[in-house]
Write a protein that holds these residues in place. Structure first.
Motif, mmCIF file in Angstrom:
data_model
loop_
_atom_site.group_PDB
_atom_site.id
_atom_site.type_symbol
_atom_site.label_atom_id
_atom_site.label_comp_id
_atom_site.label_asym_id
_atom_site.label_seq_id
_atom_site.Cartn_x
_atom_site.Cartn_y
_atom_site.Cartn_z
ATOM 1 N N ARG A 1 21.456 -46.812 10.928
ATOM 2 C CA ARG A 1 21.359 -48.219 11.311
ATOM 3 C C ARG A 1 19.932 -48.719 11.475
ATOM 4 N NH1 ARG A 1 26.555 -49.908 13.384
ATOM 5 N NH2 ARG A 1 27.983 -48.133 13.526
ATOM 6 N N GLY A 2 18.966 -47.809 11.559
ATOM 7 C CA GLY A 2 17.573 -48.232 11.675
ATOM 8 C C GLY A 2 17.261 -49.038 12.917
ATOM 9 N N LEU A 3 17.932 -48.736 14.006
ATOM 10 C CA LEU A 3 17.775 -49.528 15.223
ATOM 11 C C LEU A 3 16.644 -49.049 16.121
ATOM 12 C CD1 LEU A 3 21.545 -49.936 16.195
ATOM 13 C CD2 LEU A 3 20.031 -51.654 15.196
ATOM 14 N N PHE B 1 20.762 -35.094 32.848
ATOM 15 C CA PHE B 1 21.045 -35.147 31.414
ATOM 16 C C PHE B 1 20.942 -36.602 31.010
ATOM 17 C CE2 PHE B 1 23.574 -35.748 27.625
ATOM 18 C CZ PHE B 1 23.073 -34.729 26.823
ATOM 19 N N ALA B 2 20.187 -36.877 29.940
ATOM 20 C CA ALA B 2 19.931 -38.270 29.610
ATOM 21 C C ALA B 2 19.647 -38.464 28.132
ATOM 22 C CB ALA B 2 18.748 -38.788 30.430
ATOM 23 N N VAL B 3 19.746 -39.712 27.722
ATOM 24 C CA VAL B 3 19.401 -40.137 26.360
ATOM 25 C C VAL B 3 18.324 -41.199 26.464
ATOM 26 C CG1 VAL B 3 20.209 -41.260 24.259
ATOM 27 C CG2 VAL B 3 21.717 -39.671 25.487
ATOM 28 N N TYR B 4 17.255 -41.014 25.690
ATOM 29 C CA TYR B 4 16.176 -41.998 25.630
ATOM 30 C C TYR B 4 16.188 -42.695 24.280
ATOM 31 C CZ TYR B 4 11.587 -43.894 24.521
ATOM 32 O OH TYR B 4 10.581 -44.727 24.106
ATOM 33 N N ALA B 5 15.848 -43.974 24.283
ATOM 34 C CA ALA B 5 15.657 -44.713 23.031
ATOM 35 C C ALA B 5 14.576 -45.756 23.239
ATOM 36 C CB ALA B 5 16.952 -45.375 22.575
ATOM 37 N N VAL C 1 18.540 -53.750 22.068
ATOM 38 C CA VAL C 1 18.899 -52.866 23.175
ATOM 39 C C VAL C 1 20.398 -52.806 23.393
ATOM 40 C CG1 VAL C 1 18.814 -52.652 25.684
ATOM 41 C CG2 VAL C 1 16.714 -52.939 24.414
ATOM 42 N N ASP C 2 21.056 -53.937 23.393
ATOM 43 C CA ASP C 2 22.501 -53.947 23.656
ATOM 44 C C ASP C 2 23.260 -53.116 22.627
ATOM 45 O OD1 ASP C 2 22.192 -55.520 25.871
ATOM 46 O OD2 ASP C 2 22.630 -57.421 24.833
ATOM 47 N N GLU C 3 22.871 -53.234 21.370
ATOM 48 C CA GLU C 3 23.554 -52.476 20.326
ATOM 49 C C GLU C 3 23.260 -50.982 20.456
ATOM 50 O OE1 GLU C 3 24.180 -52.499 15.443
ATOM 51 O OE2 GLU C 3 22.687 -53.821 16.385
ATOM 52 N N VAL C 4 22.024 -50.637 20.749
ATOM 53 C CA VAL C 4 21.663 -49.223 20.924
ATOM 54 C C VAL C 4 22.427 -48.612 22.092
ATOM 55 C CG1 VAL C 4 19.793 -47.665 21.614
ATOM 56 C CG2 VAL C 4 19.401 -49.383 19.836
ATOM 57 N N LEU C 5 22.501 -49.332 23.205
ATOM 58 C CA LEU C 5 23.225 -48.818 24.369
ATOM 59 C C LEU C 5 24.719 -48.694 24.083
ATOM 60 C CD1 LEU C 5 21.471 -50.646 27.343
ATOM 61 C CD2 LEU C 5 21.443 -48.202 26.835
ATOM 62 N N ALA D 1 29.215 -45.131 23.253
ATOM 63 C CA ALA D 1 30.377 -44.793 22.426
ATOM 64 C C ALA D 1 30.303 -43.340 21.966
ATOM 65 C CB ALA D 1 30.458 -45.735 21.223
ATOM 66 N N GLU D 2 29.105 -42.883 21.602
ATOM 67 C CA GLU D 2 28.951 -41.503 21.140
ATOM 68 C C GLU D 2 29.174 -40.511 22.278
ATOM 69 O OE1 GLU D 2 29.221 -39.056 18.468
ATOM 70 O OE2 GLU D 2 28.394 -40.926 17.687
ATOM 71 N N LEU D 3 28.651 -40.824 23.443
ATOM 72 C CA LEU D 3 28.867 -39.952 24.596
ATOM 73 C C LEU D 3 30.349 -39.881 24.949
ATOM 74 C CD1 LEU D 3 25.853 -40.906 26.919
ATOM 75 C CD2 LEU D 3 26.022 -39.038 25.270
#
Length: 450
Positions: A316-318, A335-339, A346-350, A355-357
């Motif tokens: 998606r190139g986000l 445990f965390a995810v950074y972007a 931001v809203d789409e990335v979050l 959804a993946e988690l």
């Protein structure tokens, strides 16, 4: 194996004995030996004859979590000051003596320990031992140096505030741990560093930097008995040449650190990129599930083939940077995810991250993914042992953080034993926990919800 013994005199007089034993003779490395001096100071070495360099480190079981609120930043402040001069050397001599032989010195402070290290040619190891032991054991902490370094540290804090990609990690720790020391900045803040006195730092130094709390580690082309002899000579007559004592045990895992309820924290800044971390409390470092966690982390966000990287960046190139990570302490973990992405994305990335988690928590990973995650864990560990610095760190962390050094073959075996069920049971529990969110960027506090 039978223990060999090395003798020498301690401050208390008479003949003191240092107990030495061989910990391992690893086919993937060298011979590892451990000596406990009468004072409780521990010396571990890994002899690697094929190397022409040696990394030498002094590790102190003291970090920012050992400070009271008004002391916040004392461990880091002290790390700076120890390079400013001793009874034998001034600051220039400390740096120039090592640099004159092509070596390098540095130090770092973490939440649970502080490390001072040097890397030199094998023939210059005696010099490195003398210089490093001198600065750790016998620093003067001159009033003028305290004021000079206070200014340096305040500049460092300001520089950190100008790095939103770093700042968001501290913001996330505060979101999870609140006012607990694990939630504080390692550097302290302007409010705590500015009024800190020399007396406070001196007291912290002498109460915390004691022989039982210190591990000395070295790896490279060396002889263990010679290293022990040189260390004993270097600390003789200093506060580390103390009365007989037992080494301090590694930091216990109980009682567990209490974490805050899931929350959202936003640091409004007019940045070109938004920096976000979504995560939750994890597991502590001695939890038997840590090997399964490593596999899970690799598959979720540990590399270019990871689910999050593929979904958010490649397809998606986000975002340019997106990854997951696990931080582990004696009695807690994260445990965390950074972007990092454009504010408008931001809203789409979050949403994609959540959804993946949720997908992994509900469906788990496949057998092929677990196999890949295990391969990544084993490969990164073994490849990480290609230099003397990483081998030195492995010795010290094993002793200081775990009270034991797990052989390389044993660690690889533990990773191999991780099953798909192990990973998926952990994923179902961990990734279903309420998530905290930390954001640095051009937003207001009400722009996000957990």
């Amino acid at each position: 194996m039978a223990a060999s013994r090395d003798t020498g005199a301690g401050r208390s007089g008479g003949t003191a004995r240092a107990v030495t034993r061989t910990l391992s003779d690893d086919p993937l490395g060298g011979t590892v030996r451990r000596t406990v001096l009468p004072s409780g100071l521990r010396v571990l070495t890994e002899a690697i004859p094929a190397m022409r360099s040696v990394s030498f480190g002094i590790w102190v079981a003291v970090g920012s979590r050992d400070e009271t609120g008004p002391q916040a930043g004392a461990a880091h402040f002290l790390e700076h000051l120890l390079f400013k001069g001793t009874h034998k050397r001034n600051a220039l001599e400390i740096s120039s003596q090592i640099e004159a032989v092509g070596g390098e010195t540095n130090a770092f402070t973490t939440k649970e320990y502080t490390c001072y290290y040097a890397r030199v040619l094998d023939e210059d190891l005696p010099l490195a031992i003398d210089v490093m032991c001198d600065l750790v054991a016998d620093s003067l902490l001159e009033p003028a140096d305290v004021e000079t370094e206070r200014g340096v540290i305040l500049e460092e804090i300001a520089m950190h505030d100008d790095e939103p990609g770093d700042e968001v990690h501290d913001l996330f720790a505060r979101a999870v741990y609140g006012d607990h020391p694990l939630g504080r900045l390692i550097s302290g803040t302007e409010e705590t560093v500015t009024p800190m006195t020399r007396r406070q730092i001196q007291s912290f130094y002498r109460r915390r930097y004691t022989a039982p709390q210190i591990v000395i580690a070295a790896a490279g082309n060396l002889d263990h008995a010679t290293v022990v002899k040189l260390v004993r000579q270097a600390v003789r007559g200093t506060p580390l040449d103390s009365d007989p004592a037992t080494p301090a045990p590694h930091r216990e895992a109980t009682p567990a650190v209490r974490t805050r309820l899931a929350t959202t924290v936003v640091e409004p800044k007019e940045t070109e990129q938004a920096h976000v971390i979504l995560g939750c409390p994890g597991i502590d470092r001695i939890d038997e599930r840590r090997f399964a966690l490593g596999v899970l982390n690799n598959v979720l966000g540990g590399g270019m083939s990871s689910r999050l990287f593929q979904e958010i960046r490649e397809q998606r190139g986000l975002a340019y940077s997106v990854y997951s990570y696990a931080s582990q302490y004696a009695d807690s973990g994260l445990f965390a995810v950074y972007a990092g992405c454009a504010p408008g994305k931001v809203d789409e990335v979050l949403a994609l991250t959540r959804a993946e988690l949720a997908r992994v928590a509900a469906e788990g990973l496949t057998e092929a993914e677990v196999a890949r995650g295990k391969g990544m864990s084993k490969g990164s560990f073994v490849l990480g042992l290609e230099d003397t610095g990483s081998r030195m760190s492995r010795l010290a962390k094993g002793e200081l953080l775990y009270g034991d050094l797990m052989p390389v073959d044993e660690l690889l075996r533990r990773v191999d034993e991780v099953t798909v069920e192990d990973v998926n049971v952990l994923a179902a529990e961990l990734l279903s926990r309420p998530m905290s969110l930390a954001v640095v960027g051009p937003f207001g506090a009400g722009d996000f919800a957990v």
